[in-house]
Each structure stands twice: as structure tokens, then as C-alpha cells.
Design a protein around this motif. Structure first.
Motif, PDB file in Angstrom:
ATOM      1  N   THR A 323       0.845  -1.200   0.000  1.00 27.54           N
ATOM      2  CA  THR A 323       0.000   0.000   0.000  1.00 27.54           C
ATOM      3  C   THR A 323       0.876   1.244   0.000  1.00 27.54           C
ATOM      4  N   ILE A 324       1.904   1.188   0.822  1.00 24.91           N
ATOM      5  CA  ILE A 324       2.789   2.354   0.961  1.00 24.91           C
ATOM      6  C   ILE A 324       3.547   2.575  -0.351  1.00 24.91           C
ATOM      7  N   ARG A 325       4.097   1.468  -0.883  1.00 24.05           N
ATOM      8  CA  ARG A 325       4.880   1.587  -2.119  1.00 24.05           C
ATOM      9  C   ARG A 325       4.018   2.195  -3.236  1.00 24.05           C
ATOM     10  N   HIS A 326       2.806   1.684  -3.361  1.00 29.41           N
ATOM     11  CA  HIS A 326       1.906   2.160  -4.401  1.00 29.41           C
ATOM     12  C   HIS A 326       1.600   3.655  -4.233  1.00 29.41           C
ATOM     13  N   ALA A 327       1.300   4.021  -2.988  1.00 25.30           N
ATOM     14  CA  ALA A 327       0.932   5.424  -2.726  1.00 25.30           C
ATOM     15  C   ALA A 327       2.113   6.360  -2.973  1.00 25.30           C
ATOM     16  N   VAL A 328       3.303   5.927  -2.599  1.00 27.42           N
ATOM     17  CA  VAL A 328       4.478   6.792  -2.775  1.00 27.42           C
ATOM     18  C   VAL A 328       4.811   6.937  -4.262  1.00 27.42           C
ATOM     19  N   LYS A 329       4.658   5.851  -5.017  1.00 31.88           N
ATOM     20  CA  LYS A 329       4.889   5.945  -6.466  1.00 31.88           C
ATOM     21  C   LYS A 329       3.939   6.977  -7.088  1.00 31.88           C
ATOM     22  N   GLU A 330       2.685   6.870  -6.681  1.00 28.21           N
ATOM     23  CA  GLU A 330       1.696   7.836  -7.190  1.00 28.21           C
ATOM     24  C   GLU A 330       2.081   9.270  -6.832  1.00 28.21           C
ATOM     25  N   LEU A 331       2.524   9.408  -5.590  1.00 29.60           N
ATOM     26  CA  LEU A 331       2.875  10.744  -5.107  1.00 29.60           C
ATOM     27  C   LEU A 331       4.066  11.312  -5.885  1.00 29.60           C
ATOM     28  N   VAL A 332       5.041  10.464  -6.119  1.00 30.72           N
ATOM     29  CA  VAL A 332       6.272  10.950  -6.750  1.00 30.72           C
ATOM     30  C   VAL A 332       6.093  11.131  -8.253  1.00 30.72           C
TER      31      VAL A 332
END
Ligand SMILES: Cc1ncc(C[n+]2csc(CCOP(=O)(O)OP(=O)(O)O)c2C)c(N)n1
Lengths: 334, 319
Positions: A323-332
Motif C-alpha cells: 500500500t505504501i509503495r503504491h501510494a508513494v509511487k503515485e505521489l512521486v
């Protein structure tokens, strides 16, 4: 020497507090030996200090109230609520008595009181034994919230809490109890950590300016570090993590000094969304980072749901490293 | 012992064979304390009507003899936990009408800077809070501390009858009995909780509830301070020296409204309540002493009101 597990570190911290301060009293359900607490954090205390440790009936309202009375009379009171979900049964004592008493009599009344709460999911305990209820206690004047972490020494933390004289709730992520404390500034082969002003910063052994700063608390540390590695190795995203130990009031200054140059910030919490600690952090930081942020501060939560018992269902609902990896990719990457 | 209906009551002298037993002559000090409370409370209602007080207040008109009796059996080391109807509890302990009125009016010299108001007082070992039942476990915690640190001292907590509806009361009684804590629970059963008669909010009775935990219990219907004190004194000694809880229920009468102007009782009920007023009966039994002290305390409170109203507002800021 291998580092102690978090439950042992907490246990050692409590033993030290008992040895240092003879006014320390501990009470809770099933905290006495040989059981030593549902998560074994209080093991050995009742044997060594039989008059200062008490099993209580299953009465969270009263046991937190008794702890408040002890603190009022000058004792150092440590109460354990077996599962954080049940702190709701002590809501009145925390929100209307202990916290208000520090100020409502027209003068500052210090109370050495901490209520320890084994917290959170990912352990299969199901909907009523897995919650992260910090948000229900956020924003109460005179009530401080802390969370244990594998990076913060628990004796230092407990001493800080009690010496503060502000009634406090200490959330202890149940997923941490069996994990080892991190020591010596090392997380793993890639990451290390340092501590400043109560905030632990996890970053590469050879730091480079991060693409993103993630802010979180103890229970999420392992999932966040796992995401950090995946992001670095597979997505070429460099992130740093800040792990706080005091949740509320939010300590803005150290967070600001550590997030300063970051253009992207996310806050990770196991709680469901809505009136959360993460939202408080974002509110505290956003006005100051407004000029440099490339996008709004992102909050990463569990799904808006009860917490199922079966492992595969529970994983669907609670924040995981994916979940974190996915959200951070989206953010970046936007 | 002057408790529930029983052979012991026959010892009391009855007024012409009917009604409650007559009231013995009290010391001037005891009567002054009761009438200080009476005039304080009456003046509060007046101050409300005149618009000087804001918020809420709960007067203990009719119940003054309870705290005067109880307080006379307490020492400095004992903690008192008071409730929403707590002016009498405070005045019986400290006779500090100035500090209390200043608290209610937010004037200089207030006990708690005007922050706490009527229901939230803290002075030395006296503390009140406005949440029903909340104090019982807190008092149990203090009683546990006293048992270790100051054997012989006790924690006394006042409740109304309605407070027995709160679950935490039973959690606390259970713990207090199990741990043999020196806790004195004083229940002022005035037959009503806000607007709800006791019969509509309590199944069974206080006696049975205390009995369920094996807690000693005594019920008093008398309003005579001398007899009440004599009966209560050995029981309180047992709380101290055997370190065990005690529940005392005073059957009493609330003469005034619940707070201000909110009395839902019928005229007939109010007549009955007023007829039971200890002050009327005391005035009839000891007219000279009553009139003298009543006038003294009336003047005293009027002076306090005038003096406190002239004080500047309190100063406080949140930390
Ligand atoms: C937990 C809680 N619920 C409701 C109230 C509002 N309230 C204040 S006094 C009162 C009645 C209390 O009745 P009782 O215990 O019989 O005491 P009395 O007012 O008759 O002295 C109520 C309902 C409160 N203060 N606390």
C-alpha cells in the motif's frame, strides 16, 4: 549481542522505573505473574514488587480511574488496557477526569499517569481486538499520546512521559512485541537511523536527497522499511522515514527541520481515515511547507472498514508495505 | 443506632407521637455551619434571578445536615470527593463562603480562579467533579494510596441516588471491597435525580447493591446531627482501622429545584418536602438559638455577597 525484542525492552524499562521510583504502581487485567500480562510486558514485576502491582477486575473505566486517583495522591501510576480497543471504556476517565484535572481547578496539576495500550492489527485478532484508536483521543487538552517504536528506547520514553506530568496514553503496536529493537544506528544493509529531538530518521547509509519524506509511528516501521527497499530497488525512488514517538501534541519543530527540503511528504498510519493523527501532522506542517511542496501532503490509511480476522482479508484492509509503495509511487510520479 | 425502621428507632423521642423525631440542641458551631450553607444557597438562587451568576448551580437546600455530620468525623488527612451538589460539602469543611462565592462569580480570591465553577473545586484534599459516578474509582485509587501511605486516613465520596445508575460505580465498589480500601461512600438519597423519582431509576435499593459486594451499609432517615454523628462515628472508625469500605445512605430532601427554576414536582410533593425541612423543625424546637444564629449567618452571607461582588474579575490564561 542481539537486541532485545520490543516486549522485553518495555519490560526492562518498567523494571528500571520500579527500581528508580518507589511510588510507581502498575495495574491492569492479568498483569501479575505467572501470566505477566496478555503480551508479557509486565512479567516479573509482581514477583519483585508484590505490593505495587495489582491485577484488576475486567473494569477498564475503574482501573484507569483508580490510576488517576493514585496519580492525584502523588503516586506514579501505570495502567494497562489489555487491548487498545477497550480504551473506549475508559474514555470518561481520560477525557473528563485525568486530562481536565491538570487545568480545570485553575492551576496546573501535574499527574504522573500513563495508560499503556497494546494496539493495532496484522495479527488476526479480528474487529474488536485490532484497532488503532489513537484518533479518538487526539486533540484533548491535557492528554498526551505516545507510540512505542523499535527505534526509541522505552525507558527513556516512559521517563519522558511520566516526568512531563501530563496524563498520557502510550500505544504499543502489537506487531512490534516480537520484533527486535534496532540498535547502533543500523536498520539493515541499506538503511541506518539517527535520533534527534524524539524523532528517529531512517535513511540510506550514504544519504542522498530524498524524493519523498514519509512520516510514521512505531507500529508501521517494518512495513514502511520494506516499502522503502522496494521503492529504491525497483522504482528508483529514494525516501526517508521519520518515526515520531509523541503523536499528540504534534511536535512540529523537529518534523519541519527534518522535512525541510522535501518536495513530497506522506504520513502513514494504520488507522482508518477521518480525524486522524496523520491529518494533524499534515495540518501542522502544510502551512510551513506550502512554498516548497510539489504536491499536497499525502495521507496513507487503512481502508474505511472494520478489521477482518482471516489473514488474507485483514491484509486487504490494513496498510501493508505494498500500500505504501503504491501510494508513494503515485505521489512521486503523479 | 438511628438507622432504618427497627427497634432502635423507638429510642428516639417523637413529636406528639407522629412525624420525625425531634431535633436535639446542637452546638452553635454546628448550627452555624448548617445555616451558613442554607443562606449561601438561598443567596445563590437570588443572584441567579438578579443575573449575577451564569451557567448552572445545584443547591443543597434541605440536605445541609449531611455534610455537617460527615465532615465532623473527618480529619485533615482524609480526602473528600464531592459532586455537582457540593457547596455544602465544601462549606462544611472550610466555611469559606468568600472563596466559593468568588469561584461562582469568577472574582478575585476564587478557590479555583473561576475556572472550575460550581462543580469543579480543588482545595487541599477536597475535589469535586461534575460527571456522575466518575469519582468513585478515583477515590478508590486515592484510598489505595492512603492505605499504603497514611493508614487510618480514608477517602470519602458523596453521591446522589441517581448516581447509582452509572456502571463505573459498581466497578469501583467491586475493587474497593476486593482490595479492602478505606472508602466511605455517602449517598444523599433525596428521592429524585434531576426530574426522575428514585423509584423510576433504581431497581432494588442501595442496601442490596452494597450487600452484593459484601460492603457494610447503613441507612439513616434521621436529620439530627447529634444522633447521626454518634451512630456514624463507630462505623467510620471501622473504615479507618479495619480498612474496609462503607456505604452510608442518608434519606433526605431536596428543598429547592434541581438547579434553578427546574422543579418538576407537584405542589403536594413540594409541600411534603418542605414540611420535612430540618430547619423548620429545629426552629420550632430551639427558637431562641435558631433565630440568633439564623440572623447571624444571614447577615454574614449578605456581607459576603456584597463584598465579593465588588471584587475584580479573576485572571487566568490557558498554559
Ligand atoms: C454522567 C452524567 N450524566 C448526567 C449528568 C447530568 N446530571 C447532573 S446532576 C443529575 C442528577 C443526579 O441525580 P442524583 O445522583 O440523585 O443527585 P442529586 O442531583 O439528586 O443530588 C444529572 C442527570 C451528569 N452530570 N453526569
Amino acid at each position: 549481542m542481539t537486541a532485545p525484542r520490543v516486549a522485553n525492552d518495555l519490560n526492562t524499562a518498567l523494571h528500571r522505573l520500579f527500581a528508580e521510583d518507589e511510588r510507581v504502581i502498575l495495574l491492569g487485567e492479568d498483569v501479575c505473574d505467572p501470566y505477566g500480562g496478555a503480551f508479557k510486558v509486565t512479567r516479573g514485576l509482581s514477583t519483585r514488587y508484590p505490593h505495587r502491582v495489582r491485577n484488576t477486575p475486567i473494569s477498564e473505566g475503574a482501573l484507569v480511574g483508580v490510576a488517576g486517583g493514585l496519580a492525584l495522591a502523588g503516586d506514579t501510576a501505570i495502567a494497562e488496557v489489555m487491548f487498545a480497543d477497550f480504551v473506549t471504556l475508559a474514555f470518561d476517565q481520560l477525557v473528563n477526569f485525568a486530562s481536565k484535572s491538570t487545568a480545570m481547578y485553575g492551576r496546573h496539576l501535574p499527574l504522573r499517569l500513563v495508560v499503556r495500550c497494546p494496539t493495532g492489527g496484522n495479527r488476526g485478532y479480528g474487529p474488536t481486538h485490532s484497532q488503532t484508536p489513537q484518533k479518538h483521543l487526539i486533540g484533548v487538552p491535557g492528554l498526551a499520546l505516545y507510540e512505542a517504536s523499535p527505534l526509541h528506547d522505552n525507558h527513556t520514553l516512559l521517563t519522558r512521559i511520566l516526568d512531563g506530568g501530563v496524563p498520557a496514553v502510550l500505544f504499543e503496536g502489537k506487531v512490534l512485541y516480537g520484533e527486535r529493537m534496532f540498535t547502533g544506528g543500523v536498520i539493515d544493509d541499506l538503511y541506518g537511523y539517527d535520533l534527534a529531538d524524539g524523532v528517529a530518521r531512517i535513511r540510506l547509509h550514504d544519504p542522498v536527497p530524498p524524493d519523498c519524506v514519509l512520516i510514521t509511528s512505531g507500529a508501521m516501521v517494518h512495513r514502511t522499511v520494506e516499502a522503502l527497499r522496494e521503492l529504491l530497488l525497483h522504482d528508483e525512488i529514494v525516501a526517508e522515514v521519520l518515526v515520531v514517538s509523541r503523536l499528540y501534541p504534534v511536535e512540529r519543530a523537529p518534523l519541519l527541520s527534518l522535512t525541510g527540503p522535501a518536495r513530497r511528504v506522506a504520513v502513514i498510519e494504520e488507522s482508518t481515515a477521518g480525524g486522524t493523527w496523520g491529518a494533524e501532522v499534515a495540518t501542522a506542517l502544510h502551512p510551513h511547507l506550502w512554498g516548497t511542496l510539489a504536491s499536497p501532503i499525502r495521507l496513507i490509511h487503512s481502508l474505511d472498514s472494520i478489521i477482518p480476522a482471516a489473514a488474507h482479508l485483514e491484509r486487504q484492509v490494513l496498510v501493508q508495505s505494498g500500500t505504501i509503495r503504491h501510494a508513494v509511487k503515485e505521489l512521486v510520479h503523479g | 443506632m438511628i438507622n432504618n425502621a427497627g427497634p432502635s428507632n423507638s429510642a428516639a423521642v417523637l413529636d406528639e407521637g407522629v412525624g420525625p423525631p425531634s431535633l436535639s440542641r446542637l452546638s452553635d458551631a454546628d448550627l452555624s455551619s448548617m445555616l451558613l450553607i442554607r443562606h449561601f444557597e438561598k443567596n445563590l438562587l437570588k443572584l441567579f434571578e438578579q443575573g449575577f451568576l451564569h451557567g448552572t448551580t445545584h443547591t443543597c437546600l434541605g440536605q445541609e445536615y449531611v455534610p455537617v455530620t460527615v465532615t465532623s468525623l473527618l480529619g485533615d488527612a482524609d480526602h473528600v470527593f464531592s459532586n455537582h451538589r457540593g457547596h455544602g460539602h465544601y462549606l462544611a469543611r472550610y466555611a469559606d463562603a468568600e472563596g466559593l462565592l468568588a469561584e461562582l462569580l469568577g472574582r478575585a480570591g476564587a478557590v479555583c480562579g473561576g475556572v472550575g465553577g460550581s462543580q469543579h473545586l480543588l482545595r487541599e484534599r477536597f475535589l469535586s467533579t461534575g460527571v456522575q459516578g466518575q469519582s468513585l474509582p478515583v477515590a478508590a485509587g486515592v484510598a489505595w494510596n492512603l492505605k499504603r501511605s497514611t493508614p487510618g486516613a480514608l477517602a470519602c465520596v458523596y453521591t446522589g441516588d441517581g448516581t447509582w445508575g452509572e456502571g463505573v460505580v459498581y466497578e469501583a465498589l467491586n475493587i474497593t471491597a476486593l482490595w479492602e480500601l478505606p472508602l466511605l461512600v455517602v449517598t444523599e438519597n433525596n428521592g429524585i435525580a434531576q426530574s426522575t423519582p428514585t423509584g423510576q431509576h433504581m431497581a432494588g435499593d442501595v442496601r442490596g447493591r452494597a450487600a452484593a459486594f459484601g460492603i457494610a451499609y447503613e441507612r439513616f432517615t434521621d436529620t439530627d446531627v447529634t444522633r447521626l454523628r454518634a451512630a456514624l462515628q463507630p462505623l467510620v472508625e471501622q473504615v479507618r482501622h479495619m480498612s474496609r469500605p462503607l456505604v452510608v445512605e442518608f434519606v433526605t430532601h431536596r428543598l429547592g429545584p434541581h438547579s434553578k427554576g427546574d422543579d418538576s414536582r407537584s405542589p403536594a410533593e413540594l409541600r411534603a418536602v418542605r414540611a420535612a425541612d430540618w430547619a423548620l423543625r429545629y426552629a420550632a424546637a430551639h427558637p431562641e438559638q435558631f433565630e440568633r444564629i439564623d440572623a447571624e449567618q444571614s447577615r454574614r452571607v449578605e456581607q459576603v455577597v456584597a463584598e465579593v461582588l465588588a471584587r475584580p474579575l479573576t485572571d487566568w490564561s490557558p498554559r
